[in-house]
Scaffold this active site. Structure first.
Site, PDB file in Angstrom:
ATOM      1  N   LYS A 136       5.382  -2.230  15.041  1.00 15.28           N
ATOM      2  CA  LYS A 136       6.851  -2.247  15.119  1.00 15.28           C
ATOM      3  C   LYS A 136       7.449  -3.542  15.669  1.00 15.28           C
ATOM      4  O   LYS A 136       8.652  -3.780  15.505  1.00 15.28           O
ATOM      5  CB  LYS A 136       7.336  -1.084  16.015  1.00 15.28           C
ATOM      6  CG  LYS A 136       7.136   0.287  15.421  1.00 15.28           C
ATOM      7  CD  LYS A 136       8.263   0.640  14.463  1.00 15.28           C
ATOM      8  CE  LYS A 136       7.872   1.685  13.470  1.00 15.28           C
ATOM      9  NZ  LYS A 136       7.366   1.200  12.198  1.00 15.28           N
ATOM     10  N   TYR A 139      -6.787   3.264  10.524  1.00 14.05           N
ATOM     11  CA  TYR A 139      -6.639   3.396  11.977  1.00 14.05           C
ATOM     12  C   TYR A 139      -7.689   4.416  12.418  1.00 14.05           C
ATOM     13  O   TYR A 139      -7.631   5.568  11.992  1.00 14.05           O
ATOM     14  CB  TYR A 139      -5.256   3.932  12.347  1.00 14.05           C
ATOM     15  CG  TYR A 139      -4.111   2.947  12.162  1.00 14.05           C
ATOM     16  CD1 TYR A 139      -3.528   2.736  10.922  1.00 14.05           C
ATOM     17  CD2 TYR A 139      -3.590   2.261  13.250  1.00 14.05           C
ATOM     18  CE1 TYR A 139      -2.464   1.857  10.761  1.00 14.05           C
ATOM     19  CE2 TYR A 139      -2.519   1.372  13.098  1.00 14.05           C
ATOM     20  CZ  TYR A 139      -1.968   1.174  11.858  1.00 14.05           C
ATOM     21  OH  TYR A 139      -0.910   0.302  11.704  1.00 14.05           O
ATOM     22  N   HIS A 182       0.863  -1.190   0.000  1.00 13.93           N
ATOM     23  CA  HIS A 182       0.000   0.000   0.000  1.00 13.93           C
ATOM     24  C   HIS A 182       0.892   1.230   0.000  1.00 13.93           C
ATOM     25  O   HIS A 182       1.921   1.256   0.668  1.00 13.93           O
ATOM     26  CB  HIS A 182      -0.874   0.041   1.257  1.00 13.93           C
ATOM     27  CG  HIS A 182      -1.742  -1.172   1.434  1.00 13.93           C
ATOM     28  ND1 HIS A 182      -2.376  -1.460   2.620  1.00 13.93           N
ATOM     29  CD2 HIS A 182      -2.081  -2.165   0.582  1.00 13.93           C
ATOM     30  CE1 HIS A 182      -3.076  -2.568   2.483  1.00 13.93           C
ATOM     31  NE2 HIS A 182      -2.903  -3.033   1.260  1.00 13.93           N
ATOM     32  N   TYR A 233       6.664   5.174  10.555  1.00 13.45           N
ATOM     33  CA  TYR A 233       5.802   4.025  10.235  1.00 13.45           C
ATOM     34  C   TYR A 233       6.480   3.094   9.222  1.00 13.45           C
ATOM     35  O   TYR A 233       6.474   1.879   9.382  1.00 13.45           O
ATOM     36  CB  TYR A 233       4.450   4.520   9.699  1.00 13.45           C
ATOM     37  CG  TYR A 233       3.413   3.425   9.616  1.00 13.45           C
ATOM     38  CD1 TYR A 233       2.583   3.151  10.703  1.00 13.45           C
ATOM     39  CD2 TYR A 233       3.259   2.663   8.470  1.00 13.45           C
ATOM     40  CE1 TYR A 233       1.642   2.139  10.647  1.00 13.45           C
ATOM     41  CE2 TYR A 233       2.323   1.646   8.394  1.00 13.45           C
ATOM     42  CZ  TYR A 233       1.513   1.390   9.485  1.00 13.45           C
ATOM     43  OH  TYR A 233       0.581   0.386   9.428  1.00 13.45           O
ATOM     44  N   PRO A 240       0.980  -2.760  19.806  1.00  8.08           N
ATOM     45  CA  PRO A 240       0.995  -3.030  18.366  1.00  8.08           C
ATOM     46  C   PRO A 240       0.577  -1.873  17.454  1.00  8.08           C
ATOM     47  O   PRO A 240       0.719  -1.982  16.230  1.00  8.08           O
ATOM     48  CB  PRO A 240       0.020  -4.206  18.213  1.00  8.08           C
ATOM     49  CG  PRO A 240      -0.848  -4.142  19.412  1.00  8.08           C
ATOM     50  CD  PRO A 240      -0.024  -3.565  20.510  1.00  8.08           C
TER      51      PRO A 240
HETATM   52  P1  FAD Z   1       8.553 -14.417  19.440  1.00 11.22           P
HETATM   53  O1  FAD Z   1       7.852 -14.295  18.152  1.00 11.22           O
HETATM   54  O2  FAD Z   1       7.753 -14.394  20.699  1.00 11.22           O
HETATM   55  O3  FAD Z   1       9.386 -15.784  19.386  1.00 11.22           O
HETATM   56  C1  FAD Z   1       9.974 -16.355  20.507  1.00 11.22           C
HETATM   57  C2  FAD Z   1      10.073 -17.853  20.321  1.00 11.22           C
HETATM   58  O4  FAD Z   1      10.776 -18.395  21.434  1.00 11.22           O
HETATM   59  C3  FAD Z   1       8.707 -18.534  20.289  1.00 11.22           C
HETATM   60  O5  FAD Z   1       8.585 -19.329  19.137  1.00 11.22           O
HETATM   61  C4  FAD Z   1       8.682 -19.344  21.582  1.00 11.22           C
HETATM   62  O6  FAD Z   1       7.953 -20.555  21.449  1.00 11.22           O
HETATM   63  C5  FAD Z   1      10.148 -19.584  21.833  1.00 11.22           C
HETATM   64  N1  FAD Z   1      10.453 -19.850  23.239  1.00 11.22           N
HETATM   65  C6  FAD Z   1       9.935 -19.259  24.339  1.00 11.22           C
HETATM   66  N2  FAD Z   1      10.432 -19.798  25.452  1.00 11.22           N
HETATM   67  C7  FAD Z   1      11.295 -20.759  25.066  1.00 11.22           C
HETATM   68  C8  FAD Z   1      12.097 -21.676  25.763  1.00 11.22           C
HETATM   69  N3  FAD Z   1      12.121 -21.727  27.097  1.00 11.22           N
HETATM   70  N4  FAD Z   1      12.865 -22.539  25.056  1.00 11.22           N
HETATM   71  C9  FAD Z   1      12.850 -22.507  23.703  1.00 11.22           C
HETATM   72  N5  FAD Z   1      12.086 -21.656  22.970  1.00 11.22           N
HETATM   73  C10 FAD Z   1      11.314 -20.798  23.659  1.00 11.22           C
HETATM   74  N6  FAD Z   1       3.227  -6.962  16.688  1.00 11.22           N
HETATM   75  C11 FAD Z   1       2.738  -6.123  15.798  1.00 11.22           C
HETATM   76  O7  FAD Z   1       3.496  -5.304  15.290  1.00 11.22           O
HETATM   77  N7  FAD Z   1       1.408  -6.191  15.423  1.00 11.22           N
HETATM   78  C12 FAD Z   1       0.556  -7.132  15.970  1.00 11.22           C
HETATM   79  O8  FAD Z   1      -0.617  -7.188  15.621  1.00 11.22           O
HETATM   80  C13 FAD Z   1       1.054  -8.006  16.914  1.00 11.22           C
HETATM   81  N8  FAD Z   1       0.257  -8.944  17.472  1.00 11.22           N
HETATM   82  C14 FAD Z   1       0.772  -9.747  18.440  1.00 11.22           C
HETATM   83  C15 FAD Z   1      -0.056 -10.693  19.068  1.00 11.22           C
HETATM   84  C16 FAD Z   1       0.441 -11.499  20.086  1.00 11.22           C
HETATM   85  C17 FAD Z   1      -0.482 -12.518  20.760  1.00 11.22           C
HETATM   86  C18 FAD Z   1       1.794 -11.356  20.492  1.00 11.22           C
HETATM   87  C19 FAD Z   1       2.353 -12.223  21.623  1.00 11.22           C
HETATM   88  C20 FAD Z   1       2.621 -10.450  19.830  1.00 11.22           C
HETATM   89  C21 FAD Z   1       2.122  -9.633  18.819  1.00 11.22           C
HETATM   90  N9  FAD Z   1       2.930  -8.706  18.163  1.00 11.22           N
HETATM   91  C22 FAD Z   1       2.429  -7.881  17.251  1.00 11.22           C
HETATM   92  C23 FAD Z   1       4.350  -8.591  18.422  1.00 11.22           C
HETATM   93  C24 FAD Z   1       5.200  -9.406  17.428  1.00 11.22           C
HETATM   94  O9  FAD Z   1       4.514 -10.563  17.057  1.00 11.22           O
HETATM   95  C25 FAD Z   1       6.498  -9.704  18.156  1.00 11.22           C
HETATM   96  O10 FAD Z   1       7.159  -8.466  18.402  1.00 11.22           O
HETATM   97  C26 FAD Z   1       7.442 -10.660  17.420  1.00 11.22           C
HETATM   98  O11 FAD Z   1       6.872 -11.943  17.356  1.00 11.22           O
HETATM   99  C27 FAD Z   1       8.784 -10.714  18.134  1.00 11.22           C
HETATM  100  O12 FAD Z   1       9.568 -11.746  17.609  1.00 11.22           O
HETATM  101  P2  FAD Z   1      10.570 -12.558  18.538  1.00 11.22           P
HETATM  102  O13 FAD Z   1      11.253 -13.510  17.643  1.00 11.22           O
HETATM  103  O14 FAD Z   1      11.387 -11.618  19.333  1.00 11.22           O
HETATM  104  O15 FAD Z   1       9.673 -13.305  19.621  1.00 11.22           O
HETATM  105  C1  DHB Z   2      -1.626  -5.248  11.740  1.00  9.53           C
HETATM  106  C2  DHB Z   2      -1.169  -5.237  13.031  1.00  9.53           C
HETATM  107  C3  DHB Z   2      -0.778  -4.045  13.591  1.00  9.53           C
HETATM  108  O1  DHB Z   2      -0.310  -4.017  14.846  1.00  9.53           O
HETATM  109  C4  DHB Z   2      -0.857  -2.853  12.868  1.00  9.53           C
HETATM  110  O2  DHB Z   2      -0.490  -1.694  13.465  1.00  9.53           O
HETATM  111  C5  DHB Z   2      -1.313  -2.872  11.570  1.00  9.53           C
HETATM  112  C6  DHB Z   2      -1.700  -4.091  11.004  1.00  9.53           C
HETATM  113  C7  DHB Z   2      -2.047  -6.551  11.153  1.00  9.53           C
HETATM  114  O3  DHB Z   2      -2.077  -7.542  11.898  1.00  9.53           O
HETATM  115  O4  DHB Z   2      -2.353  -6.592   9.954  1.00  9.53           O
END
Ligand code: FAD
Ligand code: DHB
Length: 399
Positions: free
Chosen positions: A305, A209, A78, A393, A301
């Protein structure tokens, strides 16, 4: 713990989320070996619905790494977003304001699928379903990570040069930084998001938004057949209180404007409520342990970011490790935490700003609530303010 087998790698990565998987790919490209230890199964990590928006430099990085084919075919590009308040819509033309950068919507679990399959195809080691991860000798030159491949299996040991804690907010790696040496900064917001996936056609060509007196709402997309939408709710609310009819009724009220635009409905096939917090851990290193992504910081969220910040951390870490292996210099590793935290605090600021500006918070004074509306009004009428929003953004440049 008594161990039955001991193996060696250069970098032990805990967690196969975006941080751990990107790190493993980035290191592999530099000829550095790693093993990923992941608590959940492959099916679980590939099926968890989370974030959706990729910053432009993350899209460019995926393409550079040869991992972007499906994203370029199936992602949604977009040129801007719409801000909606007082039943008026305001288009923010991100591409025009940022020299051509776009908003890319490609779901996090699709990124995970692409990264897992490419890493396994090129011989990478990802152990799924591990438990009881424990760290040892993080202060020495040869840290060790102990784990079990299955809950009843024997304890195994992975010896390595470095440990990357990419295990998310609830993982054990942040706790391995002694409490006396770390500071944690946090805000917990008095609202959360109820998110749905619906089988419906797109209602609008870009993300909306909306700040409405009943609370925030967000319209996003996943594919021509599936849409992603969110509404602000009490974080302690039970999803059982939200029938599909009630969700659609709130979405209609909060998203509709004076133009006669309407939201297209369809069957809801996934729904859940997430709480929201801002969190930063400083420092992000202890000895040879480096933590990255949600293990070190959380953003609400609204600024989209979370995933992008996780990738930024591991890009810094992979560059520092590459310099260490190529030249013996640990300068980049020593600066890892400070380098990452500069970007993290800017993303924290932006995510907090978007969150406070767009949500309704009954705990705030009427004065603060009016200031947020004035901020929205300012943002959509000032090119300077709009540019500031747009450049954050689409993603600040990586240093
Ligand atoms: P994670 O994706 O959390 O990955 C960590 C991994 O480590 C997982 O697979 C987990 O299983 C593993 N782990 C944990 N403990 C252990 C252990 N003891 N031993 C081995 N492995 C382990 N961000 C947005 O920007 N927009 C959103 O809409 C949004 N929605 C979200 C919804 C939810 C429910 C959550 C929890 C987060 C959301 N986020 C969102 C944030 C975004 O998804 C995270 O910032 C991103 O996933 C971070 O990546 P990461 O690899 O640091 O951590
Ligand atoms: C989505 C999630 C977000 O946190 C956002 O700011 C915009 C879009 C999404 O899941 O598509």
């Amino acid at each position: 713990m008594q161990t039955t087998s001991s193996t060696r790698t250069q970098v032990a990565i805990v967690g196969a989320g975006p941080a751990g998987l990107f790190l493993s790919h980035l290191l592999h490209r530099q000829g550095i070996e790693s093993v990923i230890l992941e608590h959940r199964s492959r099916e679980e990590i590939e099926g968890t619905i989370r974030a959706g928006v990729l910053e432009q430099w993350v899209v460019d990085l995926m393409n550079d790494m040869g991992l972007g084919d499906r994203m370029m075919r199936e992602g949604h590009f977009h040129s801007g977003i719409t801000l909606r308040f007082d039943r008026q819509s305001h288009h923010i033309d991100m591409a025009e304001l940022t020299g051509g950068k776009r908003v890319t919507v490609y779901a996090q679990h699709e990124v995970i699928r692409d990264l897992v399959s490419a890493r396994l195809e090129d011989g990478g080691s990802i152990l799924f379903g591990v438990s009881d991860v424990q760290f040892h000798d993080l202060d020495g030159k040869t840290p060790r990570v102990q784990f079990r491949r299955s809950p009843d299996g024997p304890v195994e040991e992975l010896r390595c040069d470095f440990v990357a804690g990419c295990d998310g907010f609830h993982g054990p790696s942040r706790q391995a930084i002694p409490a006396a040496t770390r500071t944690e900064y946090q805000i917990v917001y008095p609202f959360g998001w109820l998110g749905i996936l619906t089988e419906a056609p797109p209602s609008h060509p870009e993300l909306i938004y909306a700040n409405h007196e009943r609370g925030f709402a967000l319209l996003s997309t996943r594919s021509p057949e599936v849409q992603r939408l969110y509404i602000q709710v009490d974080p302690k609310d039970d999803i059982a209180n939200w029938s599909d009819d009630r969700i659609w009724s709130e979405l209609h009220r909060r998203l509709e404007d004076e133009s006669g635009w309407t939201l297209k409905e369809g069957p809801i096939f996934q729904k859940g409520i997430i709480a929201m917090r801002s969190f930063v851990c400083d420092p992000m290193q202890h000895g040879r342990l480096f933590i990255a992504g949600d293990a070190a910081h959380i953003v609400p969220p609204t600024g989209a970011k979370g995933l992008n910040l996780a990738v930024a951390d591991v890009l810094v870490l992979s560059r520092a490790m590459t310099a260490y292996y190529k030249t013996g210099s640990s300068e980049g590793l020593d600066r890892y935490s400070a380098t990452c935290l500069r970007r993290i605090w800017k993303a924290e600021r932006f995510s907090w700003y978007m969150t406070t500006m767009l949500h309704r918070n009954e705990h705030e004074s009427p004065f603060e609530q009016r200031v947020h509306l004035a901020e929205l009004d300012y943002v959509v009428h000032s090119r300077a303010a709009m540019t500031a929003l747009a450049e954050n953004y689409v993603g600040l440049p990586m240093e």
